[in-house]
Every structure is written in C-alpha cells, then in structure tokens.
Design a protein around this motif. Sequence first.
Motif, PDB file in Angstrom:
ATOM      1  N   ILE A 137      11.627 -11.639  11.679  1.00 39.43           N
ATOM      2  CA  ILE A 137      11.762 -12.477  10.480  1.00 39.43           C
ATOM      3  C   ILE A 137      10.563 -12.282   9.565  1.00 39.43           C
ATOM      4  O   ILE A 137      10.707 -12.137   8.343  1.00 39.43           O
ATOM      5  CB  ILE A 137      11.910 -13.958  10.885  1.00 39.43           C
ATOM      6  N   ALA A 138       9.356 -12.283  10.147  1.00 38.56           N
ATOM      7  CA  ALA A 138       8.152 -12.145   9.327  1.00 38.56           C
ATOM      8  C   ALA A 138       8.115 -10.795   8.613  1.00 38.56           C
ATOM      9  O   ALA A 138       7.709 -10.711   7.441  1.00 38.56           O
ATOM     10  CB  ALA A 138       6.916 -12.308  10.198  1.00 38.56           C
ATOM     11  N   THR A 139       8.531  -9.732   9.281  1.00 35.48           N
ATOM     12  CA  THR A 139       8.514  -8.417   8.648  1.00 35.48           C
ATOM     13  C   THR A 139       9.515  -8.352   7.496  1.00 35.48           C
ATOM     14  O   THR A 139       9.218  -7.788   6.433  1.00 35.48           O
ATOM     15  CB  THR A 139       8.828  -7.333   9.686  1.00 35.48           C
ATOM     16  N   ALA A 140      10.702  -8.910   7.710  1.00 39.81           N
ATOM     17  CA  ALA A 140      11.695  -8.922   6.637  1.00 39.81           C
ATOM     18  C   ALA A 140      11.177  -9.692   5.424  1.00 39.81           C
ATOM     19  O   ALA A 140      11.338  -9.257   4.274  1.00 39.81           O
ATOM     20  CB  ALA A 140      13.000  -9.529   7.148  1.00 39.81           C
ATOM     21  N   VAL A 141      10.560 -10.845   5.684  1.00 41.71           N
ATOM     22  CA  VAL A 141      10.002 -11.622   4.584  1.00 41.71           C
ATOM     23  C   VAL A 141       8.843 -10.865   3.938  1.00 41.71           C
ATOM     24  O   VAL A 141       8.637 -10.911   2.711  1.00 41.71           O
ATOM     25  CB  VAL A 141       9.550 -13.001   5.086  1.00 41.71           C
ATOM     26  N   GLY A 142       8.069 -10.131   4.754  1.00 41.72           N
ATOM     27  CA  GLY A 142       6.949  -9.359   4.214  1.00 41.72           C
ATOM     28  C   GLY A 142       7.379  -8.330   3.194  1.00 41.72           C
ATOM     29  O   GLY A 142       6.685  -8.096   2.198  1.00 41.72           O
ATOM     30  N   VAL A 143       8.545  -7.709   3.417  1.00 35.95           N
ATOM     31  CA  VAL A 143       9.062  -6.751   2.436  1.00 35.95           C
ATOM     32  C   VAL A 143       9.325  -7.450   1.100  1.00 35.95           C
ATOM     33  O   VAL A 143       8.986  -6.937   0.025  1.00 35.95           O
ATOM     34  CB  VAL A 143      10.351  -6.092   2.963  1.00 35.95           C
TER      35      VAL A 143
ATOM     36  N   ALA B 203       0.827  -1.206   0.000  1.00 39.71           N
ATOM     37  CA  ALA B 203       0.000   0.000   0.000  1.00 39.71           C
ATOM     38  C   ALA B 203       0.862   1.257   0.000  1.00 39.71           C
ATOM     39  O   ALA B 203       0.662   2.176  -0.809  1.00 39.71           O
ATOM     40  CB  ALA B 203      -0.928  -0.003   1.213  1.00 39.71           C
ATOM     41  N   VAL B 204       1.836   1.308   0.892  1.00 41.47           N
ATOM     42  CA  VAL B 204       2.703   2.483   0.958  1.00 41.47           C
ATOM     43  C   VAL B 204       3.565   2.579  -0.303  1.00 41.47           C
ATOM     44  O   VAL B 204       3.846   3.677  -0.794  1.00 41.47           O
ATOM     45  CB  VAL B 204       3.579   2.427   2.223  1.00 41.47           C
TER      46      VAL B 204
ATOM     47  N   LEU C  11       9.423   1.560   1.430  1.00 40.81           N
ATOM     48  CA  LEU C  11       9.155   0.205   1.926  1.00 40.81           C
ATOM     49  C   LEU C  11       9.688   0.027   3.339  1.00 40.81           C
ATOM     50  O   LEU C  11       9.024  -0.571   4.202  1.00 40.81           O
ATOM     51  CB  LEU C  11       9.797  -0.816   0.990  1.00 40.81           C
ATOM     52  N   LEU C  12      10.881   0.541   3.588  1.00 41.62           N
ATOM     53  CA  LEU C  12      11.448   0.411   4.926  1.00 41.62           C
ATOM     54  C   LEU C  12      10.645   1.200   5.947  1.00 41.62           C
ATOM     55  O   LEU C  12      10.470   0.765   7.092  1.00 41.62           O
ATOM     56  CB  LEU C  12      12.897   0.891   4.916  1.00 41.62           C
ATOM     57  N   ALA C  13      10.144   2.363   5.546  1.00 45.08           N
ATOM     58  CA  ALA C  13       9.336   3.151   6.472  1.00 45.08           C
ATOM     59  C   ALA C  13       8.044   2.432   6.822  1.00 45.08           C
ATOM     60  O   ALA C  13       7.632   2.392   7.990  1.00 45.08           O
ATOM     61  CB  ALA C  13       9.029   4.516   5.855  1.00 45.08           C
ATOM     62  N   ALA C  14       7.388   1.835   5.806  1.00 42.10           N
ATOM     63  CA  ALA C  14       6.133   1.123   6.061  1.00 42.10           C
ATOM     64  C   ALA C  14       6.345  -0.085   6.950  1.00 42.10           C
ATOM     65  O   ALA C  14       5.664  -0.270   7.966  1.00 42.10           O
ATOM     66  CB  ALA C  14       5.505   0.706   4.736  1.00 42.10           C
ATOM     67  N   THR C  15       7.307  -0.921   6.579  1.00 40.30           N
ATOM     68  CA  THR C  15       7.544  -2.127   7.370  1.00 40.30           C
ATOM     69  C   THR C  15       8.162  -1.779   8.718  1.00 40.30           C
ATOM     70  O   THR C  15       7.958  -2.493   9.705  1.00 40.30           O
ATOM     71  CB  THR C  15       8.463  -3.077   6.604  1.00 40.30           C
TER      72      THR C  15
END
Length: 995
Positions: free
Chosen positions: A925-931, A521-522, A966-970
């Motif tokens: 881990i989940a956030t990194a994979v989410g990116v 989205a972001v 992307l980094l700001a959103a995650t």
Amino acid sequence: MISLVLAMVWTRRGQAVTLALLALLAVASAVAAPAYLVAAERAIAAGQIATAPDNELSLVLRRTTDTLDETTSSAGIAFPDVGTVLLTLPGFTYHHAAEVPAVGLEETTDFATRVVFRQEICAHVRIVSGRCLAGEGEVLIGERTAQRRGLTPGDSVELTAARQDDQSRPPTWMAAAAPKPMTVAGTYRAIDPADGYWGLHGYFVSGTGVSSGEPAFTNAVTLDTMERTTTLLTIDGLARPGTVDIDRLDDLRADVARLEATALELDRIQFDSGIPRLLDRIDQGRAAARLLVPVIAVPLVLLACFTIYLTVGYGAEGRQSELAVVALRGARWWTRWWLATGESLTAVLAGAVAGCLAGQLLVNAVSAALFPGVGADPAITSLRYAPLAAVAALIAAVVAQRRQLVSPVTRLLRRAPARDHRRIAAAEAVVAALAVATGVQFALSGEPLTGVGMFAPAFIVLALALVAARLLLPVVNLLAVRALNRGRLGLALAGLQLSRRPGAGRLFALLVATAAVAAYAVGAVDTADRGRAVAADVGLGADRVVTVQPLTRRQLLTAVRALDPDGAWAMAAVRLPGGSVSVPGLAVDTERLAAVAAWPAGARDPRDVHRILHPAAADPPALASRDILIDATVSTPGEMRMVVSVSSLAGHGDALVEMGFLKNGRHSYYQRTEVCRDGCRINGIRLSGAGGGSTITGQVTFHQLNTTVPVTLTDAAGWRTAGLGRLSAAPDGLRADVQVTASVAEVVWIQPVVTPYPLPMAFAGTRPADPSITGVAPVGVLLDDAADLPAVPAAGRESALVDLEYLDRLAVDPKPVIDPQVWLGPAAPADVADRMATHGLVIVSDTTAADVRAGLDQQGPAIALWFHLLAAVLAALLGAGALALTVAVDRIRRTEDLTALRTQGLRSGPAGQATLWTYPVLVVIATAVGVLVAAATWRLTGWALPLAGLTPPDVPLPSRPGLLALLAATGAVLAVELLVAFLGGRDLRRRIERR
C-alpha cells in the motif's frame, strides 16, 4: 554506567547494527552530495573539453596593415609586440599567416580572391595536380577554380591587389596595385576544411558576393614581392591535447583575459578566441549541477533523519519496561537519561563517524565507474555537511525518546503507550506549513531552485506522505474490523496490527516517502534522458544533417534527388530566416519527410503533411534546349526590357536571361543560354523600364513560347502577375497591361500558375496575421494555414514548414540560398559523403544526432542526474533498514500476543496469515501511494528542473516521467522491502510455532 550501556548494545546488537547502518546512510547521504558535486564538476569540464569543437580550443590575433612594416618579418609573419604575451601561454601550436585581397583569377569582381600565405600549407592540402609551392612567384589554386577557369599546372596568371569599390551597388572589387605574374604550381583540395589548423578564417566558405571558397595559397617571399593594398596578418593558436585541462581552467581563463587586455592596449591588434565560450559553458554546466544535486539530496537527508527518528522511537517503545524499572528505582535524571538514550546514541554516533568515510568512498566508486580517468578529487569540503547531518541524526534520536525520558512509571508500564495526538498533529501541521511556504516560494520565484525553494520537493513529499498516513490507516482499520466480523481472523489481525500499533502511521509515512523519493529521482533521470533524445533528434531535424556550399534551390533539389532517386534516406532542406514580415521555418522536399525527418511526437503523419503541402498542380512550362523564343506584340510609348527567369531541369543552375528591348509591333525575341542545354523550366517573365525615371504604361500580348508542350496563352487563369500589371485573355494570346519605371522594385513579373496559391504551410505556434515569405518571389509569397504541428523539426515552435519544390517554382531570383542542407535518414549509406561529392554537393559541416546526444550527455544536467539514481538506491536502503528494525522491535510483543491467541484456540492458518501478511500489505500500500506522491510532487516542482540541457532547442520536450520508469523505480523499492517484510514475518511465524 558506560559498561552497562555497552552491554545493552551487545544484547540487542542486531538492532544496534541496523540503527548504526541507518545513521551511516544518513551521514553518507550528506557527505555524498558535496563529494559528488566535486566529481561531477570535474566530469562536466572533462566532457565539455573532450567534445569541444576546434574553434573553442583556439585563438587568433589579427592585424591589418596597408603594407608590411619594418618590424614584421616577412619570413615568419610574426607579431613582436605581443610575442612576449604568447610565450606566457604555453601549450598552443601557433601558425602565422598573411592574406591579401586580389582580382584577376576570377571573371567576376563581385568578390576578391584571397591570396594567402600560411605556414605548413602543404601538409594540410591534397595536391590534385602538379606539386606544392617551392619558389617565388608560385601559387596553388583550388581544383574547382582550375576547372572553372581552365587552368593547369604551369599556366601563368596575373593577380592584382584590390580594394573594394564602395560606390558600386552592390559593392565590387577593383585593381589598386601593380599586377603580380604568378605560375600555377598545382591544384589542391583541403584534406579537412574543419581541421583546427585553418583557424577561424572561413577560408572555404563560398557564396555570392562572398568568396569562391578556394583561396589562392602562396609563400611568404611571393607575398613580400607583391605590391599590396591591405594585408591581414594573423597568428592562430590551437590548444594541444592536455592544454585545456580540468585542473587549470581558472589559470587558462586568466591567461586568455590577459592576452585580450594586452591586445586592446596595442595599435590595430584584434584578439578573438572561442576558449571563453567553452569555459562559460563549463561554468553553466556546473551551475546546473549545483541545482540538480541538492534537489534530491535534501529530501534524502530529511528521509534519513525521519528514519532514525522512527526507528529509535520504535526501539525505545520496545524497552519501556526496562526504563520503567530504572524510573521505579528512583534513579537520578542524568542516569535515567543516559540509560534511555545511551544505547541509541552510541549506535547513531558510530554510524555517523563511519558515514563520513562511507559517503566519500561511495562517490569514489561511482565516479570511477561513471567518469573513468576523471577522478573524484576528494576534498575536505565534502565533509562540510557531515557534522550537521550527524547532529540532526542525534537530535532525531533524542526527540524520538522524549516520552520515555519524561513519562511517569505508570505510563511506561503500560503495554499500549498512550498516543500524543496533540504533539503529533502539531508536528504534522508544521511540516504542512513548511511544504506550503517552500512550495509558494518555488512557484513564485524567478529562480525556484534557490533559497527555501530548494526544500520544496522534500517538504512536499513528507507532507503528502503524512497526509496519506492520516487518511489510509483508518480505512485499513475499518477493513480489518469488517474482516473480523466476517470471521477472517488472519486478515483482521494483520489489519489491526497496522492500524492500531503506535507508530504505524509514521512507519507508513516513511515507506511512502521512501518510494516517492526513489520514484521522483528516477523520474527526473527518465524525463531528462527522453528530453535529450528529443533535443538531439527533433532539435537537429534528422539522423544526420549536412550543410553544403551555397546552391540555388533547384540545384539542391536536383542534386539530392539524383543522390537518392528512391527518396529513402536523403532530403533537401532550406531554412527560412524570417524577419519583421516573413515567417521563419523550413522549406523541405516534403515527399521525403516520412523517410528522413525526425518527427515530433503528437504530430500528424508526415505523409499526410506532404499531401497537404504538395497537392497536385500543373507542370511548369519547359524548354527542351538552349533556345528561348517568344513571339509577342508590344504597344508602349516608351522602351521596356524583357527578362526570362529559367531553372535547369538537370541541375545546371538558374539564370535571368536578357531578351532585349521590346519594340512596338509584333516581333520574335530570341536568346540562347547554356543553363538550358539539358532543358529548363520557365519561372517567369519580367517586364521593366529601360532607364529613366518616367512611368511607362503599355500593353504586351504574348502569342507563343517555344516550350516542349504548347502553353495555352489564351487562358489567363493559367498565369499570375506581380507588380502593377493586369492579365487578360486575348483572341490570339495572353495580354498584359503593365506599368513600370526604371526602379528595381517597380517591375512586372508574369508567372505560370504551377503551384497552389497562397502556398500551403504547416505551422507550429501562434500564427501571424498575414503569414508570408519574402526574398523569394517578386513579392512576398503568401502562405495558407493548412495544417498544425507541435513543432517544426530543427526550427522549433513559432515556425512554418513549406514544400521546397513549390517554393522554388515561385522563385525568380537565381541567387544561391545560404546554408543549404541535406538531411540524411538512418538508411543513408556509409559512403554518402563521397556520393555527395560526385553530385556536386560540397560539404561545409556534418552533424549527427548521435554527436548532439553525446554532447548533451556530457553537459552538467546529464552528469548531475546520476546522483539521482544514487539517491534512489540510498532511499530504498533507508526504507528497508527502517522496516527491518521495526520488525525486529515488534517481534517480541507480537510473539507474545499471537502465542497467547494460539493458546486460546487460534488456528495455525489465521496465525500464519497474521504473521506473514502484516508488513507485506503495509509495504504494498505504501509503495503504491508513494508513486502517487511522487507524481504529485513532480507536477508541482518538476517543471523547474533544467533537465534536457543548458540551451535546449525550442521543441516540445517530455515534461513528466514515463510510467515504466516510475514502475521500475517503485518496483525495485517494493522488491527490497517485501523481502525484508517476508523474512521478518517468516521468522515471527517460526518463533510462534516453537512455543
């Protein structure tokens, strides 16, 4: 039984409240999407209306007559046969006008003077000298016309109605009525030529063979007493503020359509309006919003349902011992069903009901902040998806507890519930199949954001999240086992909790999907924002682009260089229209590219482009005064004429100077021209036939030109020829063997070599086989591919960039160019418009990149994308809520397990690590994979999103989100979920230490 379920809810009220909030978010997401669309459509309409030019808020009725008929009032110049229709179209300010073409004011007959009566003229012009109109027989003339003709207030002029002489080539105008003596009452200057008062008539557009750009204004009684040829009667309507309103757009469209239909039914009535274009653009913006909002709303709702499924399942596993007791006592199936699902369904139902109101209130608050004064216009249609979302949430809650409803007592009493690998694998296979099916539909469809293709981003995110869970959790288990073997008990216990806890894979997939939805989205918002910036800057070409009245290339260059001698903020630019054999593009003063132009990303340095397009070349031969003297020897059996093309070095213009007929033998040819009073450049010498159709073959030897620096005529390499001519060096000059006829096309031009040839160009796109520019030089100017560009500013891809000065040196035609432009950089002074006027640059239009960007920000895509930011926030809240409920459910069992290990000798350090590291590690881990999932989903689907605007320019636009976005959103999602994980771990540690 109800009281028992309520007691269960109260006992675990924290879990119930969290589950209710998750259900609230799920239904609120479903309500927010259509509610936001209603608000967005209103905001789109309001934004387009606020930024619409006057020509899109006006209409005009025209009628052309040979004379004023008896039904037309000369005082009002009205249209009685359509007046009743105009009365049904309130909210417009109407101005009546009449116009007659005439000759007598200008020396030329290439165009007619527009003699115009227009209501309220004195309020919209500034009287430079004299006064405004008062009586019969008076006329107002433009200040430049008065200067050119030497007229002052009180002088008399004769204007005669005219008709076009179609027999002449090009067509001219000739007197066709009795002359009308008029007195010059005053001279004027239009206060604002772009004001809506002037309608769609283009009164102030000038050009060769078009108009002087200054009509002669008179009053109705003068026009009545003038013998006329044709009279153009008009009624202009300009919408008053509030007329084009967001709440009556359909009525306005119907009114305009009815007026247009009425005009078609009447004799010789023409109707024109820009209002339909405005309404169409509003409809296009709304259509774009209806595509962009569901793209993120669908994955958000699916994420909400997945969250409820996961959290309810976790809660049911935590209550298995209670449900085992119920089953052991032999309760009937409906009692068992009610006790198993009642607690969850009650919380979900309460949250769903609250979500209907919360979704609308949320959109109201967002709309008030983003679109002040527009309003969200709440409607019952906003709730059309609420029942579906509520039912989906309830179904997810029931499905999550299916094992507890049908499992035997022995399975319910087990502390480690058996995994249903086949059912899980089957469900994941279904999700993967849906992702493939919708993705293929998305990729192959001409309209990917319709039908099942709309669900492609949602299913791709979910499928990739499940795959990631399948692949990574075994890796975590392996690392945990290795840590255990190495004696790192805290890390091992944390890893084993992640990898072996039933439902951990689904929690991991949920957190991955949460981060992916937020990042997607972001990312869309970031890509669109940068795309609009590029479209405004590179699409326009510069920080500010001013179109001026037609000038020759040399006049434009001279004026702009005098305007900005240092080349710090102004640049001359001319568009190359292109054609079947001519490349489109731009000709600019390339020396100023670096200071002025908005340069496309990835292009080579504009200073390098200047050096490539403007290499060193010889100075053109120049004259110091008005006098042109050519010494030549002619040997020809027929008569030829000689013409010299010159351009003023001081910006006085260009001219073709007739040197007369050539005579056999050696003679001097002399002519004087005012254009060269401050010096001239010689562009070329034309040799042509003197009449008749026969071919003339002869020889002309040029011995001397009276240039400021003597020209070496004995070097033929310093000259080039176009046409049937051949140059060679003679002992005492330049010899030209020529063959001409009376045909305009069959002439010979002799030009000095003062530019590289072919002319260097920088090209963007696929190069044509033989690139050239026509309509400038005697023959097409050949172009040499010297540099590559991703796009030419303002011209886009598939276009050329050439140096304007060198192109002008090759030009021999003094005809002004259409729509010459002055590009201004950020350093341009505030009074640049006044400075331009002092240098003879008359502004026709003035556009800034900021204005273009503001217009793009008010279009449908930009407004719709605000919902993506709202969706990112809701996704983060869903992930945090699911994690909070999972931590709460796990708390009792993990407390028992770790307390037992502490009793058996586990040190406080490893126990603390096990409590504090488990969920933070999972979240990281989940956030990194989410990116990565978001990036992959964007790669597959982002190309289809209409992000940069409804009609973006043909320039390279950003195609993927920026890393920082992307980094700001995650990072925001990670911060919220880490806080939940840390607080849960700290509470667990406190409970263990108490025991």
